[in-house]
Design an enzyme around this catalytic site. Structure first.
Site, PDB file in Angstrom:
ATOM      1  N   GLY A  28       0.827  -1.202   0.000  1.00 41.56           N
ATOM      2  CA  GLY A  28       0.000   0.000   0.000  1.00 41.56           C
ATOM      3  C   GLY A  28       0.861   1.252   0.000  1.00 41.56           C
ATOM      4  O   GLY A  28       1.955   1.263   0.548  1.00 41.56           O
ATOM      5  N   ASP A 122       5.144  -4.948   6.391  1.00 46.28           N
ATOM      6  CA  ASP A 122       5.836  -6.162   6.841  1.00 46.28           C
ATOM      7  C   ASP A 122       5.865  -7.248   5.773  1.00 46.28           C
ATOM      8  O   ASP A 122       6.843  -7.980   5.648  1.00 46.28           O
ATOM      9  CB  ASP A 122       5.237  -6.686   8.151  1.00 46.28           C
ATOM     10  CG  ASP A 122       3.778  -7.078   8.029  1.00 46.28           C
ATOM     11  OD1 ASP A 122       3.093  -6.528   7.164  1.00 46.28           O
ATOM     12  OD2 ASP A 122       3.326  -7.925   8.816  1.00 46.28           O
ATOM     13  N   ASP A 169      -0.890   2.649   8.765  1.00 44.62           N
ATOM     14  CA  ASP A 169      -1.498   2.014   9.948  1.00 44.62           C
ATOM     15  C   ASP A 169      -0.588   2.025  11.177  1.00 44.62           C
ATOM     16  O   ASP A 169      -1.045   1.764  12.283  1.00 44.62           O
ATOM     17  CB  ASP A 169      -1.861   0.545   9.651  1.00 44.62           C
ATOM     18  CG  ASP A 169      -2.978   0.428   8.636  1.00 44.62           C
ATOM     19  OD1 ASP A 169      -3.738   1.402   8.490  1.00 44.62           O
ATOM     20  OD2 ASP A 169      -3.090  -0.628   7.986  1.00 44.62           O
ATOM     21  N   ARG A 304      -5.193   7.838   2.957  1.00 42.63           N
ATOM     22  CA  ARG A 304      -3.946   7.541   2.235  1.00 42.63           C
ATOM     23  C   ARG A 304      -3.498   8.708   1.367  1.00 42.63           C
ATOM     24  O   ARG A 304      -2.360   8.761   0.935  1.00 42.63           O
ATOM     25  CB  ARG A 304      -4.155   6.338   1.304  1.00 42.63           C
ATOM     26  CG  ARG A 304      -4.094   5.014   1.972  1.00 42.63           C
ATOM     27  CD  ARG A 304      -3.885   3.923   0.917  1.00 42.63           C
ATOM     28  NE  ARG A 304      -4.085   2.617   1.489  1.00 42.63           N
ATOM     29  CZ  ARG A 304      -3.193   1.976   2.235  1.00 42.63           C
ATOM     30  NH1 ARG A 304      -2.033   2.540   2.485  1.00 42.63           N
ATOM     31  NH2 ARG A 304      -3.456   0.787   2.715  1.00 42.63           N
ATOM     32  N   ASN A 536      12.966  26.377  21.566  1.00 42.83           N
ATOM     33  CA  ASN A 536      14.256  26.891  22.043  1.00 42.83           C
ATOM     34  C   ASN A 536      14.470  26.658  23.542  1.00 42.83           C
ATOM     35  O   ASN A 536      15.202  27.396  24.191  1.00 42.83           O
ATOM     36  CB  ASN A 536      14.347  28.397  21.754  1.00 42.83           C
ATOM     37  CG  ASN A 536      13.280  29.199  22.506  1.00 42.83           C
ATOM     38  OD1 ASN A 536      12.202  28.678  22.805  1.00 42.83           O
ATOM     39  ND2 ASN A 536      13.564  30.453  22.786  1.00 42.83           N
TER      40      ASN A 536
END
Length: 782
Positions: A28, A122, A169, A304, A536
């Site tokens: 994806g 994955d 995701d 997406r 800062n």
């Protein structure tokens, strides 16, 4: 771990000369993938390697031909701000077969590609690891079939793999954030903020479905960021009887005066028995039990799409450069690794350890071991879930611990987006801990004037998404008004202070701490949480509000650059805020693809300006149409924005023309980004828990007395963790004249920005990621 050898020597040893790197995006798409591709290409070329696009993911590798194309520096111009992936992505069944991988190996050998940078989820990374394990066998087969000769097999004997996780995701274990997650959260929060206005008008309940078939990160964090009434995620299904509990909570919310309810459902949400919970189920339940006017919104692929956020561009750029360094360092014994983010630190993790842990999460969910699934998701996920529970479910008064402590919260300094989320979190966590919470209006000025009132749980409803400071904030310091502030502490019996703000807040806590010798009233626990767009504050890598400001700068730079499309060559000179701190200019420049950034911390002279003009002139001659130069407002007293604009205009005559833009206070305004809402919420909750602990420790003989250094602290993000640091100890780290820390982590990103803008520069690799094991980053709790 052994210290790395001398940085410069080390970098020289990492020459990419003669090496070829292939970069592909697979599975994806996710916003920020293009920034990662751009960084890999430019860093690869910078170190002398050849870099190849592999179009359409593994499908392009299997098909070969025009799908494998050598990349040039210019071929990745103007892609930083583009969503999706311009080199294409596809799910490839053929690569899952041995024959498909054999074809892919043949096409890589033809181009001499022995280093692969895979950007995907994955599944894509597991496929890459299998490919690497089979590599020598595939080469033998190609030699036997006569498709390559023995010399080619010898020259391409090792395949090195480095992965970057591109997934909206955030479902990959081992990294706090995957590329695309922050942008997806932006899309969700934009929709939720818009829906809340219409829901309030009609007193409606909205049920929203967000992506996350196996991971509830988007649902959980968006619920945290918008203050949703209920959230349903796959890792932690609701207890039996949740329907009645949810309806009771919605009903109580309405009875306290709320005109709307928001329920967020991950697409993979189930009950404890594995039965799917859909948005329609939830809507029907609310209508049937409560009769509320209820609507369903399914966000779908909106999540997406769109432009990547500043965070995703910076993350992807850092990871892309890190991936190239990892490939150059790789040897035959180095396992395939994933470049990852832990806190604010780049790390490298063995790919298969991460994949294994990701699969273990699903296994734990399948076995209904939900606590283990949450633990395996990692610290970040676990903290988000615990914080959401703490802030969303109000305990009955009878269940609250009775502490009888009064805690005051105030905003100090300039407004910063996310301050209100921090105050809401502090108030609700404080009440949950049994304290009585007091709000101070208008900072220390309001404090000495007595503008102090008790603030209840319901008073902070809906604050999370609002910009600015609802409490009001002033730059006034307490030193001149110590008598009056001490008097107000006595009147209201204030036992602890939470100060949320910028450099004035830091100075204010130091002044109160120093006054403890004279005033017992200031001998109470006090903690400062950094909130300033300038980022800062000593003792913290990040401040609430800085991410929102970065997104404002990045969005504006995108629009300004787009305004020049189709016109002649043009350079834009843009001034950013930050006082003397160059964080916004430098990191904004990295996110927007700036050609040069001028800051106070890195002195420059007329020769540098001239060199930058010549550099831009050369780039324009190669066909690039637009240039971008950022200048921090206080970078140099003489080289003003007008001066730089006039210099570039004069020196660029005949090659490019110039325009200038001062961004001003738009960097402080607007709704807080998801990151700032989440960061403000979590850091403030931690601060109140620290206050509770210190109150218990310092309560003796019926009163609170705290005068040690460690009871006046700043809570800051340091590399990988939130750390409490006594403000007295931070004195040595502070340049009080210029209101900046003496050492600033982001200065190490500047060479990266210069490399990506085609400058020759030295790059410090001493801070780059080193191979670690997942268990070191995700320790199991006792």
């Amino acid at each position: 771990m052994a210290k790395r050898q001398d940085t410069k020597k080390f970098f020289e040893n990492l020459s990419g000369s003669g090496k070829s790197i292939g970069v592909l995006t697979s599975g994806g798409d996710a916003q920020g993938m293009n920034a990662a591709v751009r960084a890999v290409v430019r860093m690869g070329i910078y170190v002398g390697a050849k870099v190849y696009f592999i179009h359409e993911g593994y499908q392009g590798m299997v098909d070969g031909g025009e799908n494998i194309e050598e990349a040039s520096w210019e071929s990745v111009s103007s892609m930083l701000q583009v969503g999706g992936t311009v080199i294409g992505s596809a799910r490839c069944k053929e690569f899952r077969s041995h024959e498909g991988r054999l074809k892919a190996a043949h096409h890589l050998v033809q181009h001499g590609i022995t280093n692969l940078c895979v950007i995907g989820g994955d599944g894509s990374l597991t496929g890459a690891n299998l490919f690497r394990e089979e590599w020598s066998g595939l080469l033998e087969e190609l030699v036997q079939q006569g498709l390559i000769d023995q010399e080619a097999a010898q020259n391409n004997s090792e395949l090195h793999i480095v992965g970057m996780v591109g997934s909206i995701d955030n479902d990959f274990c081992g990294t706090d954030m995957t590329i695309g997650t922050d942008s997806a959260l932006h899309r969700i929060i934009e929709v939720v903020d818009a829906i809340m206005t219409t829901a309030q008008s009609h007193q409606r309940t909205f049920v929203l479905e967000v992506m996350g078939r196996h991971c509830g990160y988007l649902a959980l964090v968006s619920a945290l960021a918008c203050g949703a009434d209920w959230v349903l995620i796959p890792e932690m299904p609701p207890e039996d009887g949740w329907e009645e509990q949810m309806c009771q909570k919605l009903s109580e919310s309405r009875s306290r005066g709320s005109r709307l309810n928001i329920i967020i459902v991950a697409e993979g949400a189930t009950d404890r028995h594995g039965k799917a919970i859909t948005v329609d189920n939830v809507k029907d339940l609310v209508v049937r039990c409560l009769g509320f006017d209820t609507r369903v919104t399914i966000l779908g692929h909106v999540q997406r799409g769109g432009t990547p956020s500043a965070f995703d561009r910076i993350l992807a750029s850092r990871m892309g450069v890190e991936a190239v360094l990892a490939l150059l360092e790789a040897s035959a014994t180095t396992p395939a690794c994933v470049v990852s983010l832990c806190g604010n630190q780049a790390v490298r993790l063995p790919l298969m350890e991460c994949v294994q842990m990701t699969q273990d999460v699903q296994k734990a969910m399948d076995e209904k071991n939900f606590e283990e699934a949450v633990r395996l998701r990692g610290r970040s996920f676990e903290n988000n879930l615990n914080t959401y529970k703490l802030l969303s479910f109000r305990k009955a008064d009878s269940e609250l611990p009775h502490s009888s402590f009064n805690v005051a919260v105030l905003n100090v300094g300039a407004p910063a987006a996310g301050m209100n989320a921090a105050v809401r979190s502090a108030v609700r966590v404080g009440i949950s801990e049994g304290h009585k919470m007091f709000a101070v209006n208008d900072g220390f000025e309001g404090f000495y004037k007595g503008q102090i009132k008790e603030i209840k749980w319901g008073d902070v409803g809906g604050w999370t998404g609002q910009g600015g400071s609802i409490l009001g904030t002033k730059r006034t310091l307490p030193a001149k008004y110590l008598d009056k502030i001490a008097e107000q502490i006595r009147i209201h019996n204030i036992n602890a202070l939470l100060v949320i703000g910028g450099f004035e807040a830091f100075l204010g806590v130091m002044e109160l701490s120093a006054a403890r010798e004279k005033y017992n009233e200031f001998c109470v626990p006090m903690v400062m949480v950094p909130a300033t767009v300038s980022n800062n504050i000593p003792g913290s890598d990040l401040s609430i509000g800085a991410d929102t400001a970065l997104n404002a700068i990045t969005d504006t730079c995108d629009r300004i650059k787009q305004s020049a499309s189709g016109t002649k060559r043009r350079v834009f000179i843009i001034e950013t805020m930050g006082g003397y701190c160059g964080y916004l200019a430098s990191v904004g420049g990295l996110a927007a693809g700036a050609d040069a950034v001028y800051i106070y911390e890195e002195p420059f002279d007329i020769r540098d300006l001239q060199s930058n003009v010549e550099h831009l002139t050369e780039k324009m001659k190669t066909g690039i149409q637009r240039g971008l130069v950022l200048r921090n407002e206080n970078s140099n007293v003489n080289f003003t924005t007008d001066f730089i604009y006039q210099l570039y205009s004069e020196e660029g005559k005949g090659v490019f023309d110039c325009r200038k833009n001062v961004l001003g206070h738009m960097q402080q305004g607007g709704a807080p980004s998801p990151f700032d809402r989440n960061f403000g919420t979590k850091i403030s909750a931690k601060a109140i828990q620290w206050i509770s602990k210190k109150l218990k420790e310092s309560y003796k003989e019926g009163k609170v007395f705290a005068n040690t250094e460690d009871t006046a602290c700043l809570l800051g993000m340091r590399r990988r963790a939130l750390v409490f640091q006594p403000v007295v100890q931070l004195k040595e780290e502070t340049d009080f004249v210029h209101r900046i820390p003496k050492e600033q982590w982001w200065l190490k990103l500047r060479p990266l920005m210069k490399i990506l803008a085609k400058y020759k520069t030295s790059y410090d690799v001493s801070d780059s990621g080193q191979l670690e094991h997942v268990t070191r980053i995700r320790p199991k709790k006792d």
